[in-house]
Every structure is written in structure tokens, then in C-alpha cells.
Write an enzyme that holds these catalytic residues in place. Structure first.
Site, mmCIF file in Angstrom:
data_model
loop_
_atom_site.group_PDB
_atom_site.id
_atom_site.type_symbol
_atom_site.label_atom_id
_atom_site.label_comp_id
_atom_site.label_asym_id
_atom_site.label_seq_id
_atom_site.Cartn_x
_atom_site.Cartn_y
_atom_site.Cartn_z
ATOM 1 N N GLN A 179 57.060 -6.838 62.434
ATOM 2 C CA GLN A 179 55.812 -6.482 61.756
ATOM 3 C C GLN A 179 56.039 -6.469 60.249
ATOM 4 O O GLN A 179 56.901 -5.747 59.753
ATOM 5 C CB GLN A 179 55.369 -5.103 62.245
ATOM 6 C CG GLN A 179 54.242 -4.459 61.491
ATOM 7 C CD GLN A 179 54.044 -3.024 61.926
ATOM 8 O OE1 GLN A 179 54.012 -2.710 63.106
ATOM 9 N NE2 GLN A 179 53.922 -2.129 60.967
ATOM 10 N N SER A 200 54.907 -3.452 54.868
ATOM 11 C CA SER A 200 55.313 -2.743 53.652
ATOM 12 C C SER A 200 55.717 -3.704 52.538
ATOM 13 O O SER A 200 56.264 -4.786 52.783
ATOM 14 C CB SER A 200 56.499 -1.816 53.953
ATOM 15 O OG SER A 200 56.134 -0.844 54.905
ATOM 16 N N SER A 253 61.686 -4.196 59.791
ATOM 17 C CA SER A 253 62.694 -3.953 60.824
ATOM 18 C C SER A 253 62.855 -5.174 61.718
ATOM 19 O O SER A 253 61.875 -5.732 62.219
ATOM 20 C CB SER A 253 62.292 -2.747 61.677
ATOM 21 O OG SER A 253 62.172 -1.586 60.890
ATOM 22 N N GLU A 265 51.875 1.700 66.679
ATOM 23 C CA GLU A 265 53.187 2.014 66.121
ATOM 24 C C GLU A 265 53.476 3.504 66.235
ATOM 25 O O GLU A 265 54.561 3.917 66.626
ATOM 26 C CB GLU A 265 53.254 1.577 64.666
ATOM 27 C CG GLU A 265 54.585 1.884 63.996
ATOM 28 C CD GLU A 265 54.639 1.438 62.542
ATOM 29 O OE1 GLU A 265 55.737 1.137 62.068
ATOM 30 O OE2 GLU A 265 53.583 1.387 61.898
ATOM 31 N N GLU A 306 53.886 12.775 54.785
ATOM 32 C CA GLU A 306 52.694 13.126 54.017
ATOM 33 C C GLU A 306 51.463 12.381 54.517
ATOM 34 O O GLU A 306 50.365 12.953 54.625
ATOM 35 C CB GLU A 306 52.923 12.824 52.526
ATOM 36 C CG GLU A 306 53.961 13.722 51.850
ATOM 37 C CD GLU A 306 55.398 13.357 52.221
ATOM 38 O OE1 GLU A 306 56.300 14.168 51.983
ATOM 39 O OE2 GLU A 306 55.617 12.236 52.741
#
Length: 401
Positions: A123, A126, A158, A241, A369
Site C-alpha cells: 500500500q 504515506s 511496508s 488497515e 493522535e
């Protein structure tokens, strides 16, 4: 909550347990060239018997079963040392997105091989400039006839170095607010113009990667969902995910309890230290809370209901607990705590591995967060954070602010 199997569930559990007992010896046999080959062989064995991707339709290679059957098989398989990490991202996040948004020809081409473990997916979301803001991505795709041309960079991807295919979120329209100008595609990670650079981690491994795109040409037929409608597709992927990584695995309170029974602290046996005992009690309560939260999810699945936000809660608690347990055990080892050799350390270095891996787990699938915001806003109904960029075109947003 119902902690007991129904009659049908008990029958399925017994069958799954019998199948695992009959087949696990083949998995444990040492004649595979490497761990990936071993994982693929086990996946193929499960697929042949309907135990791979149990809830997926049989026409796509799945088991055609129910969510609770998938949970039951997962519980029984977890009793054995089976490593499915190579396939988790593909089967837990990427291929479900392909199944939901691709055309039938694409599904027929890719879903079956993924279920059998023949092909691995990653995937690509990021980016260096995006941080935890997935919608802030700058990798761009420009339309060129029936094709798109991609340029940019992804990071923390990853498994990209051993993956065959991936799903990628790119910016296709910079003239609208950031969430509205994204599009999702699938792509061949061996395509010309793609460079994958593994990132060396403090754990000693290199499971993450930088991925560079230079004039990578893909067909519009590889698009997943509508043009500029990729944010909705990304949310679908992220939901899967967070469910896939809702628990941390690794060491738990029972492991550090056994360690403490033999270890010494600054003032004597660690297990007799009042502060440690209080912390251990807190971990135990957290673990029981996680177990009961998972049971709530399982109960919902058993009744055919859709689970709530338990995966976000579980990830926050489990990842932080894993880090705290690893740190505590390493610190208790004093000068010996820095030794990571599995032959010389408790649990073959599992505490050291937890210390090195847990910080990454607290980022993967959404930082602490971000997940706290999701729980606050979407579960508790608290006011959302102020977003000054909500109505600004992406191209007008300041860079590096």
C-alpha cells in the site's frame, strides 16, 4: 457479550482445529528455501481447503464463509507459530480495495492469485511532506490520453521490496481542496520508472521502503474508483488497515510476569518491587479490557452485525502497552538490556524486539493522535478540530508550513 460458541460455531471450531492439527506439521517442516516461500506454501494449502480469506466469495477464491468463522479460524491458527506477515497488507487492505472498486476483469486477474499467496501487494500512501495527513500527498498523476503519468515519492511503504503489485494514492487535481483531488490506482511495482529503496530500521530489519516514481506510465484501466474520488477509496482501505492491525501481537503481561519472577531490580527481585507490581496490574487490566473489547467485536460478527470502532481503541492501547512492556524488561536488564542476541536473551529477544518495533506500530495505520481524534469526533461526538485549509485549493497551500 456472549463468550460461548453456538452449536454451529463449536462444530466449525472443531473442524478448523482438526485441520490445523493435521496440516501444521507440513508448515513446520524445514524444507522451504526461506520464510516467504514457507508463508506462500501455507497460504496455498489453506486456500485449497477453503481456509484462506474465509469471508470472501468462492468465485474469487475465498471460502464463502461468515465473519465469525474467519474469527474462529484465526483464533485457532494463532495457537501455532504461523507467520502471515508477508500477506497481511495485501489480503487485509489492498485486495479488498481492488474487490470493491475494480472492474470484473481486474478482479478475476488478481484476487485469486492473492488468495493463494502467489502474488504479494503493498500500500503506497504515506509521503515525506504529508506526515499523518494522508490527504496532503504531492505525488501527482497527469492524464495523457488513455494513460496517466506518475511522478513523486512515497515513504514508509511496508513490504514494497518484495511485493509484486500495489495500490497508490496520487494527486490528480491540485485546483480543488486537498481531499477532493485524489485518485487511487493499482500498479505493477516492477514497472519502468519505479525505484524501491529499503530503509534500515533501528531493529536491524528493513521492512519499510522509499518508493520513487519517475514518469511511470499506467493505463486508466488501472484506476480504482472515480477520478478525483480517491479519498473515499482511501478511507475504505484505511478502515480495513485499522481492523487488520487492531492488536499488536508480541509480548504481553504474562511474558513479563514470567521474566520478573527471575529478574532482579535495583532493590532485589523485580516481582517484589511495589511499583513494578502496580504497573503489571495496570497492564493486566488493559489486556483484559482489550480481550473483552475483541469479544464485543466477535459477538457482533456472530450476530451478523457490523463491528464498531473497537479496532482504533485496540490499536492505541495495544501498541502503547507493547512499547511499555518492552522498555521495562530491557531497562530491568541494566547493562545486559542492550543485548539483542536471541541466543542470550529472554524469550529469544522478544522484549528487545518489542522496544524497537512498537514505536513504528504507534504510527502504522494512523498515529495515536489521529486515532484519538477519530474516536473523539466520530464515536464520542466531540467538536472536530479547526481546519483552516478546508476550502483552499491544494496548489494554494503553503509548502513546508
Amino acid at each position: 457479550m456472549d463468550f460461548k460458541d453456538s452449536d454451529a460455531e463449536a462444530t466449525y471450531r472443531a473442524a478448523a482445529r482438526a485441520w490445523l492439527d493435521a496440516n501444521i506439521a507440513e508448515y513446520d517442516a524445514g524444507h522451504y528455501p526461506d520464510d516467504m516461500a514457507k508463508a506462500k506454501a501455507w497460504q496455498a494449502r489453506k486456500a485449497a481447503c477453503g481456509y484462506a480469506c474465509i469471508t470472501w466469495p468462492q468465485e474469487w477464491g475465498g471460502g464463502g464463509g461468515t465473519p465469525i468463522e474467519s474469527v474462529i479460524f484465526g483464533q485457532e491458527e494463532a495457537k501455532h507459530a504461523v507467520d502471515g506477515s508477508y500477506l497481511t497488507i495485501g489480503l487485509g487492505m489492498c485486495v479488498p480495495t481492488v474487490m470493491a472498486y475494480a472492474d470484473d476483469a481486474t478482479k478475476h486477474r488478481f484476487v485469486g492469485p492473492a488468495v493463494r499467496g502467489d502474488e504479494i501487494w503493498s500500500q503506497l500512501f504515506s509521503e515525506p511532506a504529508g506526515g499523518s495527513d494522508v490527504a496532503a500527498i504531492r505525488t501527482r498523476a497527469v492524464r495523457d490520453g488513455d494513460d496517466w503519468v506518475i511522478n513523486g515519492q512515497k515513504v514508509w511503504t511496508s513490504g514494497a521490496h518484495y511485493s509484486d503489485y500495489g495500490i497508490v494514492l496520487v494527486r490528480t487535481n491540485p485546483d480543488v481542496p486537498k481531499h477532493q483531488g485524489l485518485t487511487m490506482f493499482w500498479l505493477d511495482l516492477n514497472a519502468p520508472g519505479i525505484e524501491i529503496r529499503p530503509i534500515h530500521q533501528m531493529s536491524g530489519g528493513s521492512s519499510f521502503n522509499e518508493v520513487w516514481f519517475e514518469d511511470v506510465r499506467i493505463s486508466d484501466a488501472q484506476r480504482l474508483g472515480p477520478v478525483d474520488g480517491g479519498w473515499k477509496v482511501a478511507l475504505f482501505t484505511l478502515m480495513n488497515e485499522r481492523l487488520a492491525i487492531g492488536t499488536s501481537g508480541g509480548v504481553g503481561p504474562e511474558d513479563i510476569l514470567a521474566f520478573a519472577a527471575q529478574a532482579n531490580g535495583a532493590d532485589g527481585p523485580l516481582l517484589k518491587d511495589a511499583a513494578f507490581r502496580q504497573t503489571l496490574a495496570d497492564w493486566w487490566v488493559q489486556s483484559e479490557g482489550l480481550r473483552n473489547t475483541r469479544m464485543r467485536t466477535i459477538t457482533a460478527l456472530s450476530k451478523g452485525q457490523v463491528p464498531g470502532p473497537e479496532s482504533s481503541i485496540g490499536k492505541i492501547v495495544a501498541a502503547n502497552q507493547l512499547q511499555a512492556i518492552g522498555n521495562t524488561a530491557v531497562e530491568a536488564g541494566d547493562q545486559y538490556g542492550i543485548i539483542s542476541d536471541p541466543a542470550l536473551t529472554p524469550l529469544k529477544g522478544a522484549f528487545h524486539a518489542a522496544t524497537m518495533w512498537a514505536p513504528g506500530l504507534r504510527i502504522a495505520g494512523g498515529t495515536d493522535e489521529i486515532l484519538k481524534n477519530i474516536i473523539a469526533e466520530r464515536v464520542l461526538g466531540l467538536p472536530g478540530e479547526i481546519r483552516v485549509d478546508k476550502d483552499q485549493a491544494f496548489r494554494d497551500l503553503p509548502v513546508g508550513a
